[in-house]
Design a protein around this motif. Structure first.
Motif, PDB file in Angstrom:
ATOM      1  N   GLU A 162      53.264  70.140  59.613  1.00  0.00           N
ATOM      2  CA  GLU A 162      52.703  69.846  58.387  1.00  0.00           C
ATOM      3  C   GLU A 162      50.961  70.420  58.293  1.00  0.00           C
ATOM      4  N   ILE A 163      50.660  70.030  59.627  1.00  0.00           N
ATOM      5  CA  ILE A 163      48.949  70.235  59.654  1.00  0.00           C
ATOM      6  C   ILE A 163      48.927  72.016  59.691  1.00  0.00           C
ATOM      7  N   LEU A 164      49.916  72.438  60.309  1.00  0.00           N
ATOM      8  CA  LEU A 164      49.862  74.176  60.517  1.00  0.00           C
ATOM      9  C   LEU A 164      49.679  74.700  59.114  1.00  0.00           C
ATOM     10  N   SER A 165      50.905  74.080  58.353  1.00  0.00           N
ATOM     11  CA  SER A 165      50.828  74.695  57.029  1.00  0.00           C
ATOM     12  C   SER A 165      49.944  74.235  56.055  1.00  0.00           C
ATOM     13  N   ALA A 166      49.211  73.181  56.096  1.00  0.00           N
ATOM     14  CA  ALA A 166      48.220  72.777  55.346  1.00  0.00           C
ATOM     15  C   ALA A 166      46.718  73.731  55.710  1.00  0.00           C
ATOM     16  N   ALA A 167      46.786  74.094  57.006  1.00  0.00           N
ATOM     17  CA  ALA A 167      45.698  74.935  57.496  1.00  0.00           C
ATOM     18  C   ALA A 167      45.853  76.252  56.984  1.00  0.00           C
ATOM     19  N   ARG A 168      46.922  76.670  56.988  1.00  0.00           N
ATOM     20  CA  ARG A 168      47.370  77.986  56.366  1.00  0.00           C
ATOM     21  C   ARG A 168      46.744  78.175  54.784  1.00  0.00           C
ATOM     22  N   ARG A 169      47.172  77.195  54.217  1.00  0.00           N
ATOM     23  CA  ARG A 169      46.838  76.987  52.685  1.00  0.00           C
ATOM     24  C   ARG A 169      45.253  77.037  52.468  1.00  0.00           C
ATOM     25  N   LEU A 170      44.711  76.356  53.322  1.00  0.00           N
ATOM     26  CA  LEU A 170      43.382  76.068  53.120  1.00  0.00           C
ATOM     27  C   LEU A 170      42.572  77.179  53.816  1.00  0.00           C
ATOM     28  N   THR A 172      36.696  75.982  55.408  1.00  0.00           N
ATOM     29  CA  THR A 172      37.612  75.002  55.650  1.00  0.00           C
ATOM     30  C   THR A 172      37.302  74.109  56.872  1.00  0.00           C
ATOM     31  N   THR A 173      37.544  72.563  56.970  1.00  0.00           N
ATOM     32  CA  THR A 173      37.334  71.884  58.027  1.00  0.00           C
ATOM     33  C   THR A 173      38.670  71.332  58.269  1.00  0.00           C
ATOM     34  N   ILE A 174      38.511  70.524  59.675  1.00  0.00           N
ATOM     35  CA  ILE A 174      39.326  69.839  60.457  1.00  0.00           C
ATOM     36  C   ILE A 174      39.549  68.564  59.406  1.00  0.00           C
ATOM     37  N   ARG A 175      38.575  67.949  58.751  1.00  0.00           N
ATOM     38  CA  ARG A 175      38.854  66.792  57.830  1.00  0.00           C
ATOM     39  C   ARG A 175      39.752  67.251  56.590  1.00  0.00           C
ATOM     40  N   ALA A 176      39.141  68.394  56.188  1.00  0.00           N
ATOM     41  CA  ALA A 176      40.057  68.966  54.826  1.00  0.00           C
ATOM     42  C   ALA A 176      41.592  69.235  55.142  1.00  0.00           C
ATOM     43  N   ALA A 180      41.695  62.751  63.641  1.00  0.00           N
ATOM     44  CA  ALA A 180      41.865  62.608  65.179  1.00  0.00           C
ATOM     45  C   ALA A 180      43.211  63.284  65.605  1.00  0.00           C
ATOM     46  N   LEU A 181      44.229  63.442  64.821  1.00  0.00           N
ATOM     47  CA  LEU A 181      45.452  63.707  65.087  1.00  0.00           C
ATOM     48  C   LEU A 181      45.486  65.395  65.136  1.00  0.00           C
ATOM     49  N   VAL A 182      44.677  65.916  64.321  1.00  0.00           N
ATOM     50  CA  VAL A 182      44.477  67.354  64.503  1.00  0.00           C
ATOM     51  C   VAL A 182      43.767  67.765  65.692  1.00  0.00           C
ATOM     52  N   HIS A 183      42.643  67.330  65.986  1.00  0.00           N
ATOM     53  CA  HIS A 183      42.006  67.488  67.124  1.00  0.00           C
ATOM     54  C   HIS A 183      42.988  67.151  68.472  1.00  0.00           C
ATOM     55  N   HIS A 184      43.829  66.205  68.571  1.00  0.00           N
ATOM     56  CA  HIS A 184      44.751  65.926  69.333  1.00  0.00           C
ATOM     57  C   HIS A 184      45.643  67.067  69.553  1.00  0.00           C
ATOM     58  N   GLN A 214      41.072  76.967  67.121  1.00  0.00           N
ATOM     59  CA  GLN A 214      42.459  76.814  67.731  1.00  0.00           C
ATOM     60  C   GLN A 214      43.669  76.627  66.871  1.00  0.00           C
ATOM     61  N   VAL A 215      43.245  75.972  65.827  1.00  0.00           N
ATOM     62  CA  VAL A 215      44.177  75.710  64.633  1.00  0.00           C
ATOM     63  C   VAL A 215      44.402  76.912  64.032  1.00  0.00           C
ATOM     64  N   PHE A 216      43.116  77.632  63.961  1.00  0.00           N
ATOM     65  CA  PHE A 216      43.335  79.074  63.205  1.00  0.00           C
ATOM     66  C   PHE A 216      44.249  80.042  63.875  1.00  0.00           C
ATOM     67  N   VAL A 217      44.110  80.095  65.189  1.00  0.00           N
ATOM     68  CA  VAL A 217      44.737  80.882  66.184  1.00  0.00           C
ATOM     69  C   VAL A 217      46.091  80.635  65.599  1.00  0.00           C
ATOM     70  N   ALA A 218      46.556  79.087  66.044  1.00  0.00           N
ATOM     71  CA  ALA A 218      48.018  78.712  65.897  1.00  0.00           C
ATOM     72  C   ALA A 218      48.632  79.032  64.411  1.00  0.00           C
ATOM     73  N   ALA A 219      47.712  78.785  63.491  1.00  0.00           N
ATOM     74  CA  ALA A 219      48.324  78.860  62.182  1.00  0.00           C
ATOM     75  C   ALA A 219      48.470  79.996  61.531  1.00  0.00           C
ATOM     76  N   LEU A 220      47.700  81.140  61.988  1.00  0.00           N
ATOM     77  CA  LEU A 220      47.904  82.279  61.695  1.00  0.00           C
ATOM     78  C   LEU A 220      48.477  83.257  62.593  1.00  0.00           C
ATOM     79  N   ASP A 221      49.030  82.675  63.603  1.00  0.00           N
ATOM     80  CA  ASP A 221      49.791  83.494  64.552  1.00  0.00           C
ATOM     81  C   ASP A 221      48.841  84.563  65.155  1.00  0.00           C
ATOM     82  N   PHE A 222      47.795  84.221  65.118  1.00  0.00           N
ATOM     83  CA  PHE A 222      46.537  85.228  65.436  1.00  0.00           C
ATOM     84  C   PHE A 222      46.965  85.884  66.806  1.00  0.00           C
ATOM     85  N   PRO A 223      46.680  87.324  66.833  1.00  0.00           N
ATOM     86  CA  PRO A 223      47.308  87.877  68.114  1.00  0.00           C
ATOM     87  C   PRO A 223      46.575  87.867  69.305  1.00  0.00           C
TER      88      PRO A 223
END
Lengths: 191, 191
Positions: free
Chosen positions: A16-24, A33-37, A47-51, A58-67
């Motif tokens: 859910e965090i990844l898909s929220a991140a992709r949308r934002l 885009t912020t972690i808070r948003a 804190a859970l996003v940081h965790h 790192q969220v970006f790399v994971a969310a966009l499957d960045f190569p």
């Protein structure tokens, strides 16, 4: 940190965090885009996003499957003598492009950045903030020269791996290093 | 040649030849398409294709609405001292990319070449046969160096006009010439 036991719903929350991140990232770009948003969008505590992920990068790399991971790229190209920087960069670049597992997502990235203005913005902000900025600061190179060095490599990638123009497409990695590394070095050294 | 009076059906015939040419270039690439085959596909005499367009290269430019004419590009970049070749190429390149009328079709070309393998093949064969080959022969430059020089310019186009990375996107034309022309010249001079 002790390993937290697997809680029910952990992987769903992560997703859910990844898909929220992709949308934002898609709507607001990387800078906007912020972690808070993301946390608010996913209905969790920041804190859970940081965790789960660590930093926004790192969220970006994971969310966009960045190569590739800019932090890892930086670690690969920086250590070593400055006068061999061009060689290290071109070697790393070839490693990433020769591997189909990273090449395919890179191609997808080029395609989306050439067809979609928001994707281009996000890519520009992300690469600027995470890789170009760090390298420019660490080596004290003017940004314009660094852009031009990146352009040389992006152009080689496009003509060698996508358009497959000859003899560039069939040249050996060693030939590419001999051809391009002095150019990258020249930009680094300031012409 | 005397001006032929407007015959009924002339523009329709021209359009039929162009659409036959587009089909064939799309299916067989540039190298695999002949004037004879276009004529057969359009149901006309090959002489009529020559009469309307001239060479295969010219049919291609007309059929694909190609954003620049390689013969004209060659005429613009070749005359002048060899040691100023880099400057002439970068100036011509900026002229083509700064003009929205040629920039848009060039962007469309990059998009189709990155998403469609056949488009990439056709682009590669056309540019190789009509521009790179001529320049390599005229200046006696190894093809690999010429590919790398082209890569530098394609990369600048992508980062400056598509991804719009800064400061490359906002740099003046003069700054781009100062930055890139020595690199092109270095490839021409053989490193």
């Amino acid at each position: 940190m002790t390993q937290a036991g697997r809680r029910p719903g952990t992987s769903e929350t992560r997703e859910e965090i990844l898909s929220a991140a992709r949308r934002l990232f898609g709507e607001r770009g990387y800078d906007g885009t912020t972690i808070r948003a993301m946390a608010a969008e996913a209905g969790v505590n920041p804190a859970l996003v940081h965790h789960f992920f660590g930093t926004k990068e790192q969220v970006f790399v994971a969310a966009l499957d960045f190569p590739f991971n800019p932090a890892e790229a930086f670690q690969r190209i920086m250590p070593g003598p400055r006068h061999e920087f061009g060689q290290r960069v071109v070697h790393y670049f070839l490693t990433v492009w020769n591997n189909p597992q990273t090449r395919e997502p890179l191609l997808a990235l080029i395609r989306s950045a050439t067809t979609n203005e928001q994707a281009a913005t996000t890519f520009r902000q992300f690469v600027g903030a995470t890789l170009l900025g760090r390298v420019a600061d660490a080596l004290r190179i003017p940004r314009l020269e660094l852009n031009a060095a990146m352009a040389q490599m992006v152009g080689v990638a496009l003509l060698r791996y996508v358009i497959k123009i000859e003899p560039l497409a069939s040249a050996s990695d060693d030939e590419i290093v001999q051809l391009v590394a002095p150019i990258i070095q020249r930009y680094i050294d300031g012409g």
